[in-house]
Design a protein around this motif. Structure first.
Motif, PDB file in Angstrom:
ATOM      1  N   CYS A  87      40.015  95.112  30.221  1.00 36.21           N
ATOM      2  CA  CYS A  87      39.803  96.386  29.509  1.00 36.21           C
ATOM      3  C   CYS A  87      39.941  96.188  28.002  1.00 36.21           C
ATOM      4  CB  CYS A  87      40.798  97.427  29.994  1.00 36.21           C
ATOM      5  SG  CYS A  87      40.495  98.013  31.677  1.00 36.21           S
ATOM      6  N   ASN A  88      40.962  95.437  27.602  1.00 36.34           N
ATOM      7  CA  ASN A  88      41.172  95.183  26.183  1.00 36.34           C
ATOM      8  C   ASN A  88      40.004  94.414  25.569  1.00 36.34           C
ATOM      9  OD1 ASN A  88      43.661  96.464  26.167  1.00 36.34           O
ATOM     10  ND2 ASN A  88      44.792  94.584  26.627  1.00 36.34           N
ATOM     11  N   PRO A  98      29.463 105.366  27.967  1.00 38.02           N
ATOM     12  CA  PRO A  98      30.086 106.172  29.035  1.00 38.02           C
ATOM     13  C   PRO A  98      30.275 105.358  30.312  1.00 38.02           C
ATOM     14  CG  PRO A  98      28.309 107.381  27.971  1.00 38.02           C
ATOM     15  CD  PRO A  98      28.233 105.980  27.458  1.00 38.02           C
ATOM     16  N   GLU A  99      29.324 104.431  30.542  1.00 33.56           N
ATOM     17  CA  GLU A  99      29.422 103.618  31.763  1.00 33.56           C
ATOM     18  C   GLU A  99      30.721 102.802  31.781  1.00 33.56           C
ATOM     19  OE1 GLU A  99      26.962 103.837  29.641  1.00 33.56           O
ATOM     20  OE2 GLU A  99      25.002 103.347  30.539  1.00 33.56           O
ATOM     21  N   ALA A 152      33.564 103.009  34.622  1.00 26.70           N
ATOM     22  CA  ALA A 152      33.898 101.818  35.395  1.00 26.70           C
ATOM     23  C   ALA A 152      35.400 101.532  35.326  1.00 26.70           C
ATOM     24  CB  ALA A 152      33.094 100.620  34.885  1.00 26.70           C
ATOM     25  N   LEU A 153      35.949 101.609  34.110  1.00 29.61           N
ATOM     26  CA  LEU A 153      37.381 101.339  33.949  1.00 29.61           C
ATOM     27  C   LEU A 153      38.230 102.366  34.694  1.00 29.61           C
ATOM     28  CD1 LEU A 153      37.570 100.320  30.162  1.00 29.61           C
ATOM     29  CD2 LEU A 153      37.506  98.841  32.184  1.00 29.61           C
ATOM     30  N   THR A 154      37.800 103.614  34.651  1.00 33.87           N
ATOM     31  CA  THR A 154      38.525 104.666  35.380  1.00 33.87           C
ATOM     32  C   THR A 154      38.511 104.397  36.877  1.00 33.87           C
ATOM     33  OG1 THR A 154      37.955 106.299  33.676  1.00 33.87           O
ATOM     34  CG2 THR A 154      38.643 107.144  35.835  1.00 33.87           C
ATOM     35  N   GLN A 155      37.340 103.986  37.377  1.00 37.36           N
ATOM     36  CA  GLN A 155      37.207 103.685  38.806  1.00 37.36           C
ATOM     37  C   GLN A 155      38.120 102.529  39.211  1.00 37.36           C
ATOM     38  OE1 GLN A 155      33.190 102.849  39.987  1.00 37.36           O
ATOM     39  NE2 GLN A 155      33.675 102.750  42.166  1.00 37.36           N
ATOM     40  N   LYS A 168      40.919 101.518  37.705  1.00 36.88           N
ATOM     41  CA  LYS A 168      42.319 101.935  37.644  1.00 36.88           C
ATOM     42  C   LYS A 168      42.687 102.817  38.830  1.00 36.88           C
ATOM     43  CE  LYS A 168      42.670 101.651  32.590  1.00 36.88           C
ATOM     44  NZ  LYS A 168      42.873 102.393  31.325  1.00 36.88           N
ATOM     45  N   ASN A 169      41.760 103.681  39.226  1.00 30.54           N
ATOM     46  CA  ASN A 169      42.010 104.513  40.410  1.00 30.54           C
ATOM     47  C   ASN A 169      42.123 103.655  41.663  1.00 30.54           C
ATOM     48  OD1 ASN A 169      42.006 106.875  38.916  1.00 30.54           O
ATOM     49  ND2 ASN A 169      39.825 107.318  39.272  1.00 30.54           N
ATOM     50  N   GLY A 170      41.284 102.613  41.739  1.00 26.76           N
ATOM     51  CA  GLY A 170      41.332 101.708  42.890  1.00 26.76           C
ATOM     52  C   GLY A 170      42.652 100.961  42.968  1.00 26.76           C
ATOM     53  N   ILE A 171      43.141 100.518  41.816  1.00 23.38           N
ATOM     54  CA  ILE A 171      44.432  99.813  41.794  1.00 23.38           C
ATOM     55  C   ILE A 171      45.561 100.754  42.202  1.00 23.38           C
ATOM     56  CG2 ILE A 171      46.116  98.706  40.268  1.00 23.38           C
ATOM     57  CD1 ILE A 171      43.791  97.525  38.707  1.00 23.38           C
ATOM     58  N   ALA A 172      45.482 101.990  41.729  1.00 19.06           N
ATOM     59  CA  ALA A 172      46.505 102.975  42.104  1.00 19.06           C
ATOM     60  C   ALA A 172      46.520 103.195  43.620  1.00 19.06           C
ATOM     61  CB  ALA A 172      46.245 104.294  41.389  1.00 19.06           C
ATOM     62  N   GLU A 173      45.341 103.211  44.244  1.00 22.54           N
ATOM     63  CA  GLU A 173      45.256 103.364  45.702  1.00 22.54           C
ATOM     64  C   GLU A 173      45.855 102.151  46.410  1.00 22.54           C
ATOM     65  OE1 GLU A 173      41.268 104.188  46.909  1.00 22.54           O
ATOM     66  OE2 GLU A 173      41.095 106.003  45.689  1.00 22.54           O
TER      67      GLU A 173
END
Length: 332
Positions: free
Chosen positions: A262-263, A275-276, A280-283, A285-290
């Motif tokens: 990300c950095n 925006p892509e 992508a980064l949000t997706q 991070k959400n996957g890691i949280a799951e």
């Protein structure tokens, strides 16, 4: 009786004292008086000759008189231990008994009512070839964690710790067995018979516990087999712990890698504003949280199924694994 430090002596020397307990104070006083006329080396030498019935020069008559006046006590000490070793190791040159032996003498006096039980225990220790005994009334054998390295070549070089009521602690390392006691009257350090320099020792906080609590054998192989047998019931919990640690490490590594990625993206002009990228980064991070949620559920399951496991144990094993891995990377 105030004990300032761990008192360690030969088992046979405690046996000797317990066998002459009523006469021991008189023996000590007579010995101290004798050292005002003869040095300890001469006393020991001529006592050995007197015990064997050998003659001596007239000028050493006082030592022989001392022997005759204390004959029963000296013979019993020599039978249990060895008068030469007993006096040379446990007494100062002025005939004063050294503090560690005096500790056991005072202890035996305080427990005269349990003399027979103590003597039976000492006799059994001697039969098991446990050479040395160390006592501290504050010892608590449930407070320590012990380890045995099952790697064959290395394990022979070190004594094995044996206690009553041992329980195996699941751990990540495949060649290390960790364990503790839920309650024990003693701690045994058993050396391999191949290495005579490792003497069998016992640590106690008193000498009145049942003889039956000692193991039938203290052969190194026998103790090893006993510990290995205990591990059979922990195979599943150890596997579950390894799985949890591996997941922890993988997720932490993934977290670091994603953070670095990300950095990198955010530093690249023409990409960081798209925006892509944000999506992508949000997706990710959400996957890691799951994944972390799934990991927490797994840990909850295994700690319920295996009471010997805990969240703290998993956390600590993960920490130790990463520390060991990082140290190996640094060496490379």
């Amino acid at each position: 009786m105030e004990q300032k430090a761990l008192a360690e002596v030969k088992v046979v020397d405690v046996m000797a004292i317990s066998s002459v307990l009523d006469q021991f104070d008189s023996f000590n006083q007579n010995l101290k008086e004798l050292t005002t006329k003869y040095n300890m080396a001469d006393i020991i030498y001529h006592l050995k000759k007197a015990i064997r019935g050998e003659t001596t020069f007239f000028r050493k008559r006082g030592i022989y008189q001392f022997y005759q006046e204390n004959k029963d006590t000296i013979d019993i000490i020599n039978k249990n231990s060895d008068i030469f070793v007993f006096l040379s190791v446990n007494y100062d040159d002025d005939g004063t008994m050294k503090p560690y032996l005096d500790f056991y003498y005072r202890y035996l006096l305080e427990h005269k009512d349990e003399k027979e039980q103590i003597q039976a225990l000492l006799q059994r220790l001697n039969e098991l070839e446990i050479k040395e005994i160390a006592m501290d009334k504050e010892l608590d054998f449930t407070q320590e964690e012990y380890r045995f390295e099952s790697w064959q070549c290395r394990s022979f070089l070190y004594p094995i710790v044996y206690l009553e009521n041992m329980e195996i602690l699941p751990n990540y390392e495949t060649d290390v067995i960790r364990y503790r006691s839920k309650g024990s009257n003693y701690k045994l350090l058993i050396g391999n018979e191949r290495y005579a320099y490792i003497k069998n020792r016992i640590f106690v906080n008193d000498l009145t516990f049942p003889v039956e609590s000692l193991p039938q054998s203290v052969r190194w192989k026998s103790i090893q087999n006993h510990i290995l047998k205990l591990t059979e019931s922990t195979t599943k919990s150890k596997k579950a712990l390894r799985n949890s640690v591996d997941l922890n490490v993988s997720l932490q590594d993934l977290d670091v890698q994603i953070s670095d990625t990300c950095n990198t993206f955010t530093r690249i002009d023409g990409v960081n504003s798209k925006p892509e990228l944000v999506a992508a980064l949000t997706q990710i991070k959400n996957g890691i949280a799951e994944l972390y949620d799934i990991k927490r559920e797994y840990d909850a399951e295994i700690t319920t199924e295996h009471p010997s496991l805990s969240q703290q144990a998993i956390k600590e094993e993960t920490k130790q694994y990463i520390k060991k891995r990082d140290s190996m990377i640094d060496i490379d």
